[in-house]
Design a protein around this motif. Structure first.
Motif, PDB file in Angstrom:
ATOM      1  N   GLY A  43     -39.799  71.239 104.362  1.00  0.00           N
ATOM      2  CA  GLY A  43     -39.427  72.137 105.532  1.00  0.00           C
ATOM      3  C   GLY A  43     -38.981  73.514 105.137  1.00  0.00           C
ATOM      4  N   VAL A  44     -40.295  74.498 105.188  1.00  0.00           N
ATOM      5  CA  VAL A  44     -39.951  75.823 104.693  1.00  0.00           C
ATOM      6  C   VAL A  44     -40.641  76.623 105.640  1.00  0.00           C
ATOM      7  CG1 VAL A  44     -40.402  77.883 103.014  1.00  0.00           C
ATOM      8  CG2 VAL A  44     -39.815  75.279 102.175  1.00  0.00           C
ATOM      9  N   SER A  45     -42.131  76.511 105.838  1.00  0.00           N
ATOM     10  CA  SER A  45     -42.814  77.749 106.640  1.00  0.00           C
ATOM     11  C   SER A  45     -42.281  77.310 108.037  1.00  0.00           C
ATOM     12  CB  SER A  45     -44.109  77.369 106.684  1.00  0.00           C
ATOM     13  OG  SER A  45     -44.666  77.512 105.301  1.00  0.00           O
ATOM     14  N   GLU A  46     -42.101  78.535 108.736  1.00  0.00           N
ATOM     15  CA  GLU A  46     -41.927  78.673 110.293  1.00  0.00           C
ATOM     16  C   GLU A  46     -42.930  79.441 111.101  1.00  0.00           C
ATOM     17  OE1 GLU A  46     -36.935  78.609 109.688  1.00  0.00           O
ATOM     18  OE2 GLU A  46     -37.805  80.309 110.670  1.00  0.00           O
ATOM     19  N   PRO A  47     -43.145  79.322 112.388  1.00  0.00           N
ATOM     20  CA  PRO A  47     -44.076  79.863 113.143  1.00  0.00           C
ATOM     21  C   PRO A  47     -44.001  81.371 113.070  1.00  0.00           C
ATOM     22  CG  PRO A  47     -43.109  78.146 114.415  1.00  0.00           C
ATOM     23  CD  PRO A  47     -42.242  78.206 113.153  1.00  0.00           C
ATOM     24  N   SER A  48     -42.853  81.852 113.014  1.00  0.00           N
ATOM     25  CA  SER A  48     -42.790  83.673 112.993  1.00  0.00           C
ATOM     26  C   SER A  48     -42.996  84.216 111.572  1.00  0.00           C
ATOM     27  CB  SER A  48     -41.633  83.947 113.779  1.00  0.00           C
ATOM     28  OG  SER A  48     -40.245  83.356 113.133  1.00  0.00           O
ATOM     29  N   ASN A  49     -42.799  83.211 110.566  1.00  0.00           N
ATOM     30  CA  ASN A  49     -42.715  84.025 109.221  1.00  0.00           C
ATOM     31  C   ASN A  49     -44.073  83.716 108.418  1.00  0.00           C
ATOM     32  OD1 ASN A  49     -41.255  81.336 108.833  1.00  0.00           O
ATOM     33  ND2 ASN A  49     -40.909  82.342 106.806  1.00  0.00           N
ATOM     34  N   THR A  90     -45.632  82.951 105.330  1.00  0.00           N
ATOM     35  CA  THR A  90     -45.368  83.220 103.723  1.00  0.00           C
ATOM     36  C   THR A  90     -43.908  84.082 103.631  1.00  0.00           C
ATOM     37  OG1 THR A  90     -47.859  82.955 103.423  1.00  0.00           O
ATOM     38  CG2 THR A  90     -46.354  83.219 101.405  1.00  0.00           C
ATOM     39  N   ASP A  91     -43.659  84.746 104.563  1.00  0.00           N
ATOM     40  CA  ASP A  91     -42.346  85.618 104.365  1.00  0.00           C
ATOM     41  C   ASP A  91     -41.110  84.711 104.608  1.00  0.00           C
ATOM     42  OD1 ASP A  91     -40.651  87.641 104.272  1.00  0.00           O
ATOM     43  OD2 ASP A  91     -41.242  88.478 106.324  1.00  0.00           O
ATOM     44  N   THR A  92     -40.988  83.891 103.447  1.00  0.00           N
ATOM     45  CA  THR A  92     -40.058  82.948 103.465  1.00  0.00           C
ATOM     46  C   THR A  92     -38.554  83.522 103.747  1.00  0.00           C
ATOM     47  OG1 THR A  92     -41.273  81.602 101.955  1.00  0.00           O
ATOM     48  CG2 THR A  92     -38.951  81.145 101.973  1.00  0.00           C
ATOM     49  N   LEU A  93     -38.345  84.879 103.163  1.00  0.00           N
ATOM     50  CA  LEU A  93     -37.033  85.417 103.652  1.00  0.00           C
ATOM     51  C   LEU A  93     -36.676  85.732 104.900  1.00  0.00           C
ATOM     52  CD1 LEU A  93     -36.991  87.402 100.320  1.00  0.00           C
ATOM     53  CD2 LEU A  93     -36.054  85.136 100.626  1.00  0.00           C
ATOM     54  N   SER A  94     -37.730  85.716 105.686  1.00  0.00           N
ATOM     55  CA  SER A  94     -37.484  85.907 107.170  1.00  0.00           C
ATOM     56  C   SER A  94     -37.059  84.750 108.149  1.00  0.00           C
ATOM     57  CB  SER A  94     -38.692  86.730 107.585  1.00  0.00           C
ATOM     58  OG  SER A  94     -38.915  87.875 107.095  1.00  0.00           O
ATOM     59  N   LEU A  95     -37.089  83.543 107.319  1.00  0.00           N
ATOM     60  CA  LEU A  95     -36.902  82.171 108.152  1.00  0.00           C
ATOM     61  C   LEU A  95     -35.688  82.265 109.084  1.00  0.00           C
ATOM     62  CD1 LEU A  95     -34.820  80.169 106.987  1.00  0.00           C
ATOM     63  CD2 LEU A  95     -36.208  79.886 105.367  1.00  0.00           C
ATOM     64  N   LYS A  96     -35.623  81.663 110.279  1.00  0.00           N
ATOM     65  CA  LYS A  96     -34.744  81.793 111.250  1.00  0.00           C
ATOM     66  C   LYS A  96     -33.942  80.538 111.415  1.00  0.00           C
ATOM     67  CE  LYS A  96     -37.267  85.428 113.655  1.00  0.00           C
ATOM     68  NZ  LYS A  96     -37.918  85.750 114.853  1.00  0.00           N
ATOM     69  N   THR A  97     -34.556  79.437 110.992  1.00  0.00           N
ATOM     70  CA  THR A  97     -33.669  78.008 111.035  1.00  0.00           C
ATOM     71  C   THR A  97     -32.129  78.094 110.491  1.00  0.00           C
ATOM     72  OG1 THR A  97     -35.909  76.814 110.874  1.00  0.00           O
ATOM     73  CG2 THR A  97     -33.719  75.696 110.412  1.00  0.00           C
ATOM     74  N   ARG A  98     -31.291  77.917 111.174  1.00  0.00           N
ATOM     75  CA  ARG A  98     -29.679  78.059 111.029  1.00  0.00           C
ATOM     76  C   ARG A  98     -29.172  76.845 110.723  1.00  0.00           C
ATOM     77  NH1 ARG A  98     -26.846  82.793 111.313  1.00  0.00           N
ATOM     78  NH2 ARG A  98     -25.592  81.476 110.040  1.00  0.00           N
TER      79      ARG A  98
END
Length: 392
Positions: free
Chosen positions: A128-134, A136-144
């Motif tokens: 679980g890494v990629s998110e809808p809004s980011n 490949t910009d992994t450093l912008s992930l929002k899952t807290r």
């Protein structure tokens, strides 16, 4: 079968692994994969056979029930799976995800999970890494993930989490501190092992995504999902560093897979061209048929050398960011070129399901984009190897 030139120079153990994988894959011919593809079903029997034979545990140390071999062995397994016309995407993640537990887990965590992963009692297939809004910009992930007592409470969403419906454990990257709190964008990310058997229906929801390939990919939603604090791998806030080495291994292994795909396409094209009679002679007598096949072969052999180099350097403990990226890019490009050549060689028959070309054509196209796109690899090389300005 077109043999690997100078195969006698390969480690005999690796050669034996290749031969054994080929024998196993012979039990899962094109008909098996075509039926699964038409029904969008997971290859449970195939994955079980690989697990029972120990191939998904080649990187797990012997003390935990694995083979304790290196990345070259894992690459050989996946290459031969693809070369045999099968699809290792159903289970390849376990090989590189496991490394994060092995390198950064404590003794209790390794003892708890690795033996059961090696035996097949636990399936570790979800990352679980990629998110809808980011993307490949992994450093912008929002899952807290917020710590409360002896648990972390997780909220957020992941996308393109393949095999989530067929995994018992998930390796989850979540933000435990904002960039402002942590002091940088790369800090404040942490890695957790999530027991999906407990979480599903208790804060975790999985929604399948139907795609052009039978890849079993999903969206995963977290709504106040509880993760025991003891499931944190390593130190809180250092998760991004932890997954980077796993990503390098992933790119080498994907490179090996696509080399296998390319060799399957080349063999398929050679066999068809030698047997297809038009105007009273085999079409393989025509340079218009020969040259594209020969070019695909040369491109594949060159890319294979890069994959081998990256795997060797990884086993030596070297920083292989550049080599892993180049291996993945060159191998994926070789497989896509071979796929296009193979389809063109078959003409109209290439579109017929019974030849398996169209299925493999769709499957190998994925790796121009995943797990990292060609453009991002080129950007990485330009900035980190060639010393050019960051372009994004």
């Amino acid at each position: 079968m077109i043999l690997n030139r100078h195969a006698d120079e390969e480690d005999p153990q690796i050669t034996q692994i290749r031969q054994s994988v080929i024998a196993l894959c012979a039990n899962f011919p094109g008909e098996y994969w075509r039926e699964l593809d038409s029904k969008r079903e997971y290859p449970t029997a195939f994955v079980k056979a690989l697990t029972d034979a120990g191939y998904l545990a080649v990187l797990i140390p012997e003390e935990y029930g694995g083979s304790g071999l290196g990345l070259n062995a894992a690459a050989a397994v996946l290459e031969e799976i693809q070369r045999s016309g099968c699809n290792g995407a159903a289970c390849h993640a376990q090989m590189y995800i496991m490394g994060t537990i092995l390198r950064h887990g404590n003794a209790a965590q390794k003892a708890k999970w690795l033996p059961k992963i090696a035996s097949g009692e636990l399936r570790l297939q979800a990352f679980g890494v990629s998110e809808p809004s980011n993307g490949t910009d992994t450093l912008s992930l929002k899952t807290r993930a917020v710590k409360k007592g002896d648990h972390y409470i997780v909220n957020g969403q992941k996308i393109w989490t393949s095999r989530a419906e067929h995994s018992d454990l998930m390796l989850l990257l979540a933000r435990t501190a904002t960039p402002e709190e942590a002091g940088s964008r790369s800090a404040g990310l942490s890695v957790f092992v999530v027991d999906m058997r407990e979480a599903l229906g208790n804060g975790m929801t999985i929604k399948p995504i139907r795609t052009m390939v039978n890849h079993s990919t999903t969206q995963v939603f977290f709504d106040d999902m509880k993760v025991p604090a003891e499931n944190l791998l390593g130190e809180e806030g250092r998760g991004f560093r932890y997954i980077l080495t796993g990503m390098n291994a992933e790119r080498v292994l994907i490179g090996a897979e696509t080399i296998g795909d390319a060799r399957w396409f080349i063999q398929k094209a050679v066999d068809y061209a030698n047997n297809r009679q038009v105007f009273g002679r085999p079409i393989s007598m025509n340079q218009g048929i020969q040259f594209p096949i020969a070019k695909a072969y040369a491109q594949t052999e060159a890319a294979s050398l890069m994959v081998q180099k990256a795997a060797r350097l990884y086993e030596q403990g070297k920083d292989i960011g550049a080599e892993a990226n180049m291996a993945k890019m060159l191998a994926a490009e070789a497989s896509w070129a071979a796929a296009d050549m193979c389809l063109q060689t078959h003409g109209g028959y290439g579109f017929a399901e019974e030849y398996d070309v169209e299925r493999k054509f769709r499957e190998t196209r994925l790796y121009q984009i995943a797990p990292i796109s060609t453009n991002l690899i080129l950007s990485y090389l330009a900035e980190h190897v060639l010393g050019m300005p960051r372009s994004y």
